[in-house]
Design a protein around this motif. Structure first.
Motif, short mmCIF file in Angstrom:
data_model
loop_
_atom_site.label_atom_id
_atom_site.label_comp_id
_atom_site.label_asym_id
_atom_site.label_seq_id
_atom_site.Cartn_x
_atom_site.Cartn_y
_atom_site.Cartn_z
N GLU A 129 0.86 -1.18 0.01
CA GLU A 129 0.09 -0.06 0.05
C GLU A 129 0.69 1.26 0.11
O GLU A 129 0.52 2.42 -0.47
N ALA A 130 1.99 1.28 0.52
CA ALA A 130 2.84 2.14 0.67
C ALA A 130 4.42 1.90 0.11
O ALA A 130 5.29 1.80 1.12
N PRO A 131 4.54 1.66 -1.21
CA PRO A 131 5.75 1.22 -1.62
C PRO A 131 6.76 2.38 -1.50
O PRO A 131 6.52 3.78 -1.55
N GLN A 132 8.11 2.56 -1.74
CA GLN A 132 9.00 3.36 -1.75
C GLN A 132 9.81 3.27 -2.98
O GLN A 132 10.34 2.06 -3.01
N GLY A 133 9.87 4.34 -3.84
CA GLY A 133 10.41 4.41 -5.05
C GLY A 133 12.04 4.85 -5.12
O GLY A 133 12.42 5.78 -3.99
N MET A 134 12.72 4.35 -5.83
CA MET A 134 14.01 5.00 -5.98
C MET A 134 14.28 5.32 -7.18
O MET A 134 14.49 4.56 -8.34
N CYS A 135 14.55 6.57 -7.46
CA CYS A 135 14.90 7.09 -8.85
C CYS A 135 16.32 7.44 -9.16
O CYS A 135 17.05 7.83 -8.33
#
Length: 90
Positions: free
Chosen positions: A46-52
């Motif tokens: 529900e609350a993924p953490q992205g890495m750009c």
């Protein structure tokens, strides 16, 4: 001197690793992630953490590390940035 800086979504620095100038950027990823001064919230479906990351991080080693840390990767592939710029200006 090479500086690998990790920022949160608003651009505030939250992690830093420093190495010699001749070190490849992608080899500093683990050290940069481990430099976080406070525990990171656990990512969930529900609350993924992205890495750009830019194309300099398009390596199997980096993708495996992001999976280990449970980040959702958003990494440009090598050649993809040049193609996007060409399309925008075309």
């Amino acid at each position: 001197m090479k500086r690998s800086l990790l920022t949160e979504g608003g651009g505030v620095p939250i992690g830093l690793a420093i190495a010699g100038a001749n070190r490849n950027d992608f080899k500093l990823v683990r050290e940069t992630l481990e430099s976080l001064p406070i525990p990171r919230p656990e990512p969930t479906d529900e609350a993924p953490q992205g890495m750009c990351l830019n194309k300099g991080y398009d390596y199997r080693e980096v993708r495996a590390l992001l999976a280990e840390y449970r980040f959702t990767p958003h990494t440009r592939c090598r050649g993809e940035e040049a193609e996007a710029i060409k399309q925008e200006s075309g």
